[in-house]
Design a protein around this motif. Structure first.
Motif, PDB file in Angstrom:
ATOM      1  N   GLY A  71       0.787  -1.231   0.000  1.00 60.51           N
ATOM      2  CA  GLY A  71       0.000   0.000   0.000  1.00 60.51           C
ATOM      3  C   GLY A  71       0.809   1.267   0.000  1.00 60.51           C
ATOM      4  N   GLY A  72       2.149   1.152  -0.160  1.00 59.40           N
ATOM      5  CA  GLY A  72       2.994   2.329  -0.212  1.00 59.40           C
ATOM      6  C   GLY A  72       3.272   2.921   1.157  1.00 59.40           C
ATOM      7  N   LEU A  73       4.008   4.017   1.165  1.00 57.80           N
ATOM      8  CA  LEU A  73       4.299   4.722   2.407  1.00 57.80           C
ATOM      9  C   LEU A  73       3.085   5.531   2.843  1.00 57.80           C
ATOM     10  CD1 LEU A  73       7.881   6.123   1.649  1.00 57.80           C
ATOM     11  CD2 LEU A  73       7.249   3.926   2.637  1.00 57.80           C
ATOM     12  N   SER A  74       2.866   5.586   4.142  1.00 51.20           N
ATOM     13  CA  SER A  74       1.770   6.396   4.664  1.00 51.20           C
ATOM     14  C   SER A  74       2.061   7.870   4.387  1.00 51.20           C
ATOM     15  CB  SER A  74       1.604   6.169   6.164  1.00 51.20           C
ATOM     16  OG  SER A  74       0.690   7.096   6.708  1.00 51.20           O
ATOM     17  N   SER A  75       1.143   8.549   3.727  1.00 52.49           N
ATOM     18  CA  SER A  75       1.363   9.956   3.359  1.00 52.49           C
ATOM     19  C   SER A  75       1.389  10.881   4.561  1.00 52.49           C
ATOM     20  CB  SER A  75       0.269  10.410   2.383  1.00 52.49           C
ATOM     21  OG  SER A  75      -1.016  10.279   2.981  1.00 52.49           O
ATOM     22  N   THR A  76       0.850  10.429   5.696  1.00 50.98           N
ATOM     23  CA  THR A  76       0.772  11.299   6.870  1.00 50.98           C
ATOM     24  C   THR A  76       1.795  10.961   7.952  1.00 50.98           C
ATOM     25  OG1 THR A  76      -0.928   9.855   7.829  1.00 50.98           O
ATOM     26  CG2 THR A  76      -1.674  11.746   6.516  1.00 50.98           C
ATOM     27  N   THR A  77       2.354   9.760   7.919  1.00 51.80           N
ATOM     28  CA  THR A  77       3.252   9.374   9.014  1.00 51.80           C
ATOM     29  C   THR A  77       4.633   8.900   8.576  1.00 51.80           C
ATOM     30  OG1 THR A  77       2.421   7.088   9.022  1.00 51.80           O
ATOM     31  CG2 THR A  77       1.284   8.677  10.435  1.00 51.80           C
ATOM     32  N   ALA A  78       4.815   8.471   7.318  1.00 57.81           N
ATOM     33  CA  ALA A  78       6.072   7.840   6.906  1.00 57.81           C
ATOM     34  C   ALA A  78       7.192   8.848   6.707  1.00 57.81           C
ATOM     35  CB  ALA A  78       5.866   7.043   5.628  1.00 57.81           C
ATOM     36  N   ASP A  79       8.400   8.397   7.008  1.00 63.20           N
ATOM     37  CA  ASP A  79       9.607   9.176   6.759  1.00 63.20           C
ATOM     38  C   ASP A  79      10.348   8.510   5.598  1.00 63.20           C
ATOM     39  OD1 ASP A  79      11.930  10.579   6.714  1.00 63.20           O
ATOM     40  OD2 ASP A  79      12.609  10.025   8.724  1.00 63.20           O
ATOM     41  N   PRO A  80      10.325   9.085   4.390  1.00 62.37           N
ATOM     42  CA  PRO A  80      10.944   8.447   3.224  1.00 62.37           C
ATOM     43  C   PRO A  80      12.462   8.356   3.309  1.00 62.37           C
ATOM     44  CG  PRO A  80      10.193  10.654   2.674  1.00 62.37           C
ATOM     45  CD  PRO A  80       9.661  10.355   4.046  1.00 62.37           C
ATOM     46  N   THR A  81      13.051   9.033   4.295  1.00 63.50           N
ATOM     47  CA  THR A  81      14.507   8.921   4.459  1.00 63.50           C
ATOM     48  C   THR A  81      14.882   7.714   5.303  1.00 63.50           C
ATOM     49  OG1 THR A  81      14.618  10.262   6.489  1.00 63.50           O
ATOM     50  CG2 THR A  81      14.683  11.434   4.383  1.00 63.50           C
ATOM     51  N   GLY A  82      13.896   7.036   5.873  1.00 64.36           N
ATOM     52  CA  GLY A  82      14.185   5.928   6.781  1.00 64.36           C
ATOM     53  C   GLY A  82      13.456   4.653   6.437  1.00 64.36           C
ATOM     54  N   VAL A  83      13.823   4.042   5.312  1.00 61.58           N
ATOM     55  CA  VAL A  83      13.296   2.726   4.949  1.00 61.58           C
ATOM     56  C   VAL A  83      14.396   1.706   5.235  1.00 61.58           C
ATOM     57  CG1 VAL A  83      12.380   1.273   3.109  1.00 61.58           C
ATOM     58  CG2 VAL A  83      11.817   3.717   3.167  1.00 61.58           C
ATOM     59  N   PHE A  84      14.133   0.798   6.166  1.00 58.35           N
ATOM     60  CA  PHE A  84      15.145  -0.172   6.589  1.00 58.35           C
ATOM     61  C   PHE A  84      14.775  -1.571   6.108  1.00 58.35           C
ATOM     62  CE2 PHE A  84      15.328   3.324   9.556  1.00 58.35           C
ATOM     63  CZ  PHE A  84      16.681   3.499   9.792  1.00 58.35           C
ATOM     64  N   VAL A  85      15.789  -2.325   5.719  1.00 63.15           N
ATOM     65  CA  VAL A  85      15.603  -3.738   5.374  1.00 63.15           C
ATOM     66  C   VAL A  85      16.502  -4.550   6.296  1.00 63.15           C
ATOM     67  CG1 VAL A  85      15.806  -5.516   3.594  1.00 63.15           C
ATOM     68  CG2 VAL A  85      15.082  -3.192   2.965  1.00 63.15           C
ATOM     69  N   PHE A  86      15.886  -5.361   7.136  1.00 65.81           N
ATOM     70  CA  PHE A  86      16.619  -6.218   8.075  1.00 65.81           C
ATOM     71  C   PHE A  86      16.778  -7.599   7.438  1.00 65.81           C
ATOM     72  CE2 PHE A  86      14.525  -2.943  10.439  1.00 65.81           C
ATOM     73  CZ  PHE A  86      15.385  -2.620  11.482  1.00 65.81           C
ATOM     74  N   ARG A  87      18.016  -8.125   7.476  1.00 64.69           N
ATOM     75  CA  ARG A  87      18.277  -9.391   6.795  1.00 64.69           C
ATOM     76  C   ARG A  87      19.395 -10.157   7.494  1.00 64.69           C
ATOM     77  NH1 ARG A  87      19.720  -8.593   0.718  1.00 64.69           N
ATOM     78  NH2 ARG A  87      17.479  -8.188   0.665  1.00 64.69           N
ATOM     79  N   ASN A  88      19.283 -11.465   7.502  1.00 62.42           N
ATOM     80  CA  ASN A  88      20.371 -12.331   7.948  1.00 62.42           C
ATOM     81  C   ASN A  88      21.210 -12.703   6.734  1.00 62.42           C
ATOM     82  OD1 ASN A  88      19.475 -12.330  10.623  1.00 62.42           O
ATOM     83  ND2 ASN A  88      18.173 -14.113  10.308  1.00 62.42           N
ATOM     84  N   GLU A  89      22.436 -12.195   6.689  1.00 57.37           N
ATOM     85  CA  GLU A  89      23.312 -12.448   5.547  1.00 57.37           C
ATOM     86  C   GLU A  89      24.273 -13.590   5.869  1.00 57.37           C
ATOM     87  OE1 GLU A  89      22.919 -11.512   2.714  1.00 57.37           O
ATOM     88  OE2 GLU A  89      22.510  -9.381   2.446  1.00 57.37           O
ATOM     89  N   PRO A  90      24.503 -14.490   4.903  1.00 54.60           N
ATOM     90  CA  PRO A  90      25.478 -15.562   5.132  1.00 54.60           C
ATOM     91  C   PRO A  90      26.885 -15.013   5.285  1.00 54.60           C
ATOM     92  CG  PRO A  90      24.713 -15.545   2.851  1.00 54.60           C
ATOM     93  CD  PRO A  90      23.854 -14.585   3.596  1.00 54.60           C
ATOM     94  N   GLU A  91      27.734 -15.827   5.820  1.00 52.39           N
ATOM     95  CA  GLU A  91      29.102 -15.415   6.153  1.00 52.39           C
ATOM     96  C   GLU A  91      29.831 -14.786   4.974  1.00 52.39           C
ATOM     97  OE1 GLU A  91      33.063 -18.010   6.929  1.00 52.39           O
ATOM     98  OE2 GLU A  91      31.472 -18.306   8.414  1.00 52.39           O
ATOM     99  N   ALA A  92      29.780 -15.403   3.808  1.00 57.02           N
ATOM    100  CA  ALA A  92      30.531 -14.920   2.652  1.00 57.02           C
ATOM    101  C   ALA A  92      30.101 -13.514   2.243  1.00 57.02           C
ATOM    102  CB  ALA A  92      30.372 -15.885   1.483  1.00 57.02           C
ATOM    103  N   ILE A  93      28.789 -13.263   2.236  1.00 58.50           N
ATOM    104  CA  ILE A  93      28.288 -11.935   1.852  1.00 58.50           C
ATOM    105  C   ILE A  93      28.651 -10.908   2.911  1.00 58.50           C
ATOM    106  CG2 ILE A  93      26.206 -10.576   1.441  1.00 58.50           C
ATOM    107  CD1 ILE A  93      24.987 -12.967   0.098  1.00 58.50           C
ATOM    108  N   ALA A  94      28.532 -11.262   4.183  1.00 61.79           N
ATOM    109  CA  ALA A  94      28.893 -10.335   5.265  1.00 61.79           C
ATOM    110  C   ALA A  94      30.364  -9.951   5.179  1.00 61.79           C
ATOM    111  CB  ALA A  94      28.579 -10.968   6.614  1.00 61.79           C
TER     112      ALA A  94
END
Length: 201
Positions: free
Chosen positions: A105-128
């Motif tokens: 549904g996209g970012l909330s037009s009244t509450t979202a901060d477009p400068t702060g979109v975070f993606v949390f991920r578990n990366e394998p050893e080689a990529i890290a």
């Protein structure tokens, strides 16, 4: 499959694609259909559409092989100032961060901060190790990617950033929203105190 069952391996149906056609093909959307062949203790999977684009993957079948066709089970979690906060299944084989945001549904037009979109991920050893330029990292590492959609190339970067199975996409709230909530909380507390100390109430 349209006609699941047990099929003999004959010359016209000795390949994976041929037996899939004999069984009527998948009844689920082909862009999210995954084909798995189980042979004894070994199993291998391929996307249904890739099977026809890659002739080398169209293997010859053997007696006892099991073929499983199922919908893509991958999903990501959406949290924060988005249109919805839930576990979201992949709608296609690959989803970018921009598409993931649009899918909820996209970012909330009244509450979202477009400068702060975070993606949390578990990366394998080689990529890290490659990300940090270090060789002393051991095991899976928790990594946070930050996307700033207000930068000149922010939208392009979000479009090219691929979301993976198990990712968490979190959109922060704009600072003024957080400030307003703090003020509202304080105001509510002060009003309660004033009501409790006003004579005759």
């Amino acid at each position: 499959m349209a006609a699941p069952g047990v099929y003999p391996i004959e010359r016209p149906t000795r390949t994976l694609s041929a037996i899939l056609a004999r069984a009527g093909g998948p009844t689920i959307p082909t862009d999210s259909a995954e084909v798995t062949v189980v042979r004894g203790n070994t199993r291998g999977s391929i996307w249904f559409e890739d099977l026809y684009d890659n002739p080398a993957a169209d293997i010859a079948l053997r007696g006892g092989d099991r073929i499983i066709v199922e919908t893509d089970s991958r999903a990501f979690t959406a949290l924060g100032a988005t249109g919805t906060q839930t576990l979201v299944p992949f709608e296609r084989r690959s989803i970018s961060a921009l598409e993931a945001i649009a899918q909820v549904g996209g970012l909330s037009s009244t509450t979202a901060d477009p400068t702060g979109v975070f993606v949390f991920r578990n990366e394998p050893e080689a990529i890290a190790q490659r990300l940090l330029g270090r060789t002393d990292i051991r095991g899976t590492q928790r990594v946070i990617y930050v996307l700033d959609l207000t930068r000149p190339n922010g939208m392009f970067f979000a479009r090219d950033f691929a979301i993976r199975d198990g990712d968490t996409v979190y959109v922060t709230e704009a600072p003024f929203v957080q400030f307003s909530r703090v003020i509202a909380a304080l105001t509510g507390t002060l009003d309660s105190i004033e009501s409790a100390t006003t004579p005759g109430t």
